[in-house]
Design a protein around this motif. Sequence first.
Motif, PDB file in Angstrom:
ATOM      1  N   SER A  43      -0.790   4.993  -1.044  1.00 53.92           N
ATOM      2  CA  SER A  43      -0.024   4.915  -2.285  1.00 53.92           C
ATOM      3  C   SER A  43       0.796   6.181  -2.445  1.00 53.92           C
ATOM      4  O   SER A  43       0.436   7.243  -1.917  1.00 53.92           O
ATOM      5  CB  SER A  43      -0.956   4.774  -3.494  1.00 53.92           C
ATOM      6  OG  SER A  43      -1.725   3.609  -3.413  1.00 53.92           O
ATOM      7  N   SER A  49      13.073   3.114 -10.018  1.00 56.60           N
ATOM      8  CA  SER A  49      13.552   1.752  -9.760  1.00 56.60           C
ATOM      9  C   SER A  49      14.982   1.701  -9.229  1.00 56.60           C
ATOM     10  O   SER A  49      15.453   0.629  -8.835  1.00 56.60           O
ATOM     11  CB  SER A  49      13.443   0.916 -11.033  1.00 56.60           C
ATOM     12  OG  SER A  49      14.252   1.472 -12.047  1.00 56.60           O
ATOM     13  N   GLY A  90      12.909  -4.006  -4.247  1.00 55.24           N
ATOM     14  CA  GLY A  90      11.815  -4.534  -3.440  1.00 55.24           C
ATOM     15  C   GLY A  90      12.137  -5.769  -2.635  1.00 55.24           C
ATOM     16  O   GLY A  90      11.287  -6.284  -1.901  1.00 55.24           O
ATOM     17  N   SER A  95       5.583  -1.972   0.098  1.00 53.98           N
ATOM     18  CA  SER A  95       5.814  -2.655  -1.175  1.00 53.98           C
ATOM     19  C   SER A  95       5.956  -1.601  -2.270  1.00 53.98           C
ATOM     20  O   SER A  95       5.719  -0.410  -2.026  1.00 53.98           O
ATOM     21  CB  SER A  95       4.665  -3.622  -1.502  1.00 53.98           C
ATOM     22  OG  SER A  95       3.442  -2.913  -1.636  1.00 53.98           O
ATOM     23  N   ARG A  96       6.348  -2.038  -3.448  1.00 54.64           N
ATOM     24  CA  ARG A  96       6.509  -1.108  -4.563  1.00 54.64           C
ATOM     25  C   ARG A  96       6.233  -1.811  -5.879  1.00 54.64           C
ATOM     26  O   ARG A  96       6.377  -3.044  -5.971  1.00 54.64           O
ATOM     27  CB  ARG A  96       7.902  -0.486  -4.554  1.00 54.64           C
ATOM     28  CG  ARG A  96       9.034  -1.447  -4.812  1.00 54.64           C
ATOM     29  CD  ARG A  96      10.403  -0.811  -4.513  1.00 54.64           C
ATOM     30  NE  ARG A  96      10.706   0.299  -5.404  1.00 54.64           N
ATOM     31  CZ  ARG A  96      11.645   1.216  -5.149  1.00 54.64           C
ATOM     32  NH1 ARG A  96      12.347   1.151  -4.024  1.00 54.64           N
ATOM     33  NH2 ARG A  96      11.876   2.185  -6.005  1.00 54.64           N
ATOM     34  N   ASP A  97       5.868  -1.024  -6.883  1.00 53.71           N
ATOM     35  CA  ASP A  97       5.691  -1.528  -8.238  1.00 53.71           C
ATOM     36  C   ASP A  97       6.531  -0.621  -9.133  1.00 53.71           C
ATOM     37  O   ASP A  97       6.117   0.492  -9.468  1.00 53.71           O
ATOM     38  CB  ASP A  97       4.209  -1.489  -8.642  1.00 53.71           C
ATOM     39  CG  ASP A  97       3.947  -2.118  -9.995  1.00 53.71           C
ATOM     40  OD1 ASP A  97       4.878  -2.187 -10.820  1.00 53.71           O
ATOM     41  OD2 ASP A  97       2.808  -2.547 -10.243  1.00 53.71           O
ATOM     42  N   ASN A  98       7.704  -1.098  -9.488  1.00 51.57           N
ATOM     43  CA  ASN A  98       8.615  -0.268 -10.279  1.00 51.57           C
ATOM     44  C   ASN A  98       8.089  -0.026 -11.692  1.00 51.57           C
ATOM     45  O   ASN A  98       8.474   0.954 -12.333  1.00 51.57           O
ATOM     46  CB  ASN A  98      10.008  -0.898 -10.310  1.00 51.57           C
ATOM     47  CG  ASN A  98      10.750  -0.719  -8.989  1.00 51.57           C
ATOM     48  OD1 ASN A  98      10.361   0.089  -8.148  1.00 51.57           O
ATOM     49  ND2 ASN A  98      11.807  -1.481  -8.806  1.00 51.57           N
ATOM     50  N   SER A  99       7.229  -0.896 -12.179  1.00 50.89           N
ATOM     51  CA  SER A  99       6.675  -0.687 -13.526  1.00 50.89           C
ATOM     52  C   SER A  99       5.671   0.472 -13.546  1.00 50.89           C
ATOM     53  O   SER A  99       5.418   1.069 -14.589  1.00 50.89           O
ATOM     54  CB  SER A  99       5.991  -1.965 -14.021  1.00 50.89           C
ATOM     55  OG  SER A  99       4.829  -2.234 -13.269  1.00 50.89           O
ATOM     56  N   LYS A 100       5.138   0.792 -12.371  1.00 47.98           N
ATOM     57  CA  LYS A 100       4.164   1.877 -12.265  1.00 47.98           C
ATOM     58  C   LYS A 100       4.701   3.087 -11.504  1.00 47.98           C
ATOM     59  O   LYS A 100       3.987   4.070 -11.312  1.00 47.98           O
ATOM     60  CB  LYS A 100       2.888   1.383 -11.565  1.00 47.98           C
ATOM     61  CG  LYS A 100       2.143   0.308 -12.318  1.00 47.98           C
ATOM     62  CD  LYS A 100       0.885  -0.118 -11.560  1.00 47.98           C
ATOM     63  CE  LYS A 100       0.118  -1.184 -12.335  1.00 47.98           C
ATOM     64  NZ  LYS A 100      -1.081  -1.651 -11.606  1.00 47.98           N
ATOM     65  N   ASN A 101       5.949   3.016 -11.060  1.00 49.65           N
ATOM     66  CA  ASN A 101       6.555   4.080 -10.252  1.00 49.65           C
ATOM     67  C   ASN A 101       5.719   4.395  -9.015  1.00 49.65           C
ATOM     68  O   ASN A 101       5.439   5.562  -8.691  1.00 49.65           O
ATOM     69  CB  ASN A 101       6.735   5.364 -11.083  1.00 49.65           C
ATOM     70  CG  ASN A 101       7.861   5.246 -12.098  1.00 49.65           C
ATOM     71  OD1 ASN A 101       8.591   4.254 -12.133  1.00 49.65           O
ATOM     72  ND2 ASN A 101       8.005   6.248 -12.941  1.00 49.65           N
ATOM     73  N   LYS A 102       5.322   3.332  -8.337  1.00 56.80           N
ATOM     74  CA  LYS A 102       4.462   3.508  -7.168  1.00 56.80           C
ATOM     75  C   LYS A 102       5.026   2.801  -5.946  1.00 56.80           C
ATOM     76  O   LYS A 102       5.577   1.697  -6.041  1.00 56.80           O
ATOM     77  CB  LYS A 102       3.053   2.994  -7.461  1.00 56.80           C
ATOM     78  CG  LYS A 102       2.184   3.960  -8.271  1.00 56.80           C
ATOM     79  CD  LYS A 102       0.768   3.437  -8.352  1.00 56.80           C
ATOM     80  CE  LYS A 102      -0.153   4.399  -9.082  1.00 56.80           C
ATOM     81  NZ  LYS A 102      -0.468   5.578  -8.258  1.00 56.80           N
ATOM     82  N   TYR A 148       3.855   1.703  -1.885  1.00 61.02           N
ATOM     83  CA  TYR A 148       2.639   1.437  -1.118  1.00 61.02           C
ATOM     84  C   TYR A 148       2.965   1.195   0.358  1.00 61.02           C
ATOM     85  O   TYR A 148       4.074   0.794   0.715  1.00 61.02           O
ATOM     86  CB  TYR A 148       1.920   0.197  -1.655  1.00 61.02           C
ATOM     87  CG  TYR A 148       1.572   0.270  -3.116  1.00 61.02           C
ATOM     88  CD1 TYR A 148       2.348  -0.388  -4.068  1.00 61.02           C
ATOM     89  CD2 TYR A 148       0.468   0.997  -3.557  1.00 61.02           C
ATOM     90  CE1 TYR A 148       2.036  -0.322  -5.410  1.00 61.02           C
ATOM     91  CE2 TYR A 148       0.144   1.066  -4.904  1.00 61.02           C
ATOM     92  CZ  TYR A 148       0.941   0.408  -5.825  1.00 61.02           C
ATOM     93  OH  TYR A 148       0.622   0.486  -7.161  1.00 61.02           O
TER      94      TYR A 148
END
Lengths: 121, 111
Positions: free
Chosen positions: A21, A30, A55, A71-78, A80
């Motif tokens: 992560s 984002s 993404g 992968s990424r989670d833009n809502s969490k600024n993460k 992977y």
Amino acid sequence: EVQLVESGGGLVQPGGSLRLSCSASGFTFSRYSMHWVRQAPGKGLEYVSEISSNGVYTFHADSMKGRFTISRDNSKNKLYLQMSSLRVEDTALYYCVKERETSSWTGFDYWGQGALVTVSS
Amino acid sequence: QSVLTQPPSVSGAPGQRVTISCTGSSSNIGANYDVHWYQQLPGKNPKLLIYGNTNRPSGVPDRFSGSKSGTSASLAISGLQAEDEADYYCHSYDYSLSGSVFGGGTKLTVL
């Protein structure tokens, strides 16, 4: 201040799996493509993977295709990196890296400190 | 074998000028994709030194300069200082691989 902090590294047996992560801060996550670059002990930089800002587009270097998934989670600024079927030669420091501009191929302006992955029995 | 070829090592005395070459092909540098350069000091993570062939990020001394011609690029360091001793990597995009590529790296020794 831009910060990229990797986590999830460790020792894993050949054939095993690991998920890295990267927590990003200090910029609008984002809006930027993100990348993973690795460096085996005492060796040079090797490009691993890219993911577009939304993404939708991903790229993996040939030796990682089918084994690694970015992968990424833009809502969490993460960001992977899911790694499976790990090999001894995957042992390296894995850097989370930010694209310099919101367009592509503009250079990498921020690098994390890296997450060490060791694949060994 | 790296897609971009760099000399494994270069050296120079303090105050001298050195250049590091990065040779590619028609599918990367020769296809007009930009070349970027990074400096990696011992035990540190890489730092962007030159982007877009010739541009320096804020804070990078003007002793560092980049150029590109045909299928090759070069990094020049003038007025060598002891703190310039590091590994240097070139980076570009390759359309046949559909992804970024790095050079193998060049170790600069300041004599």
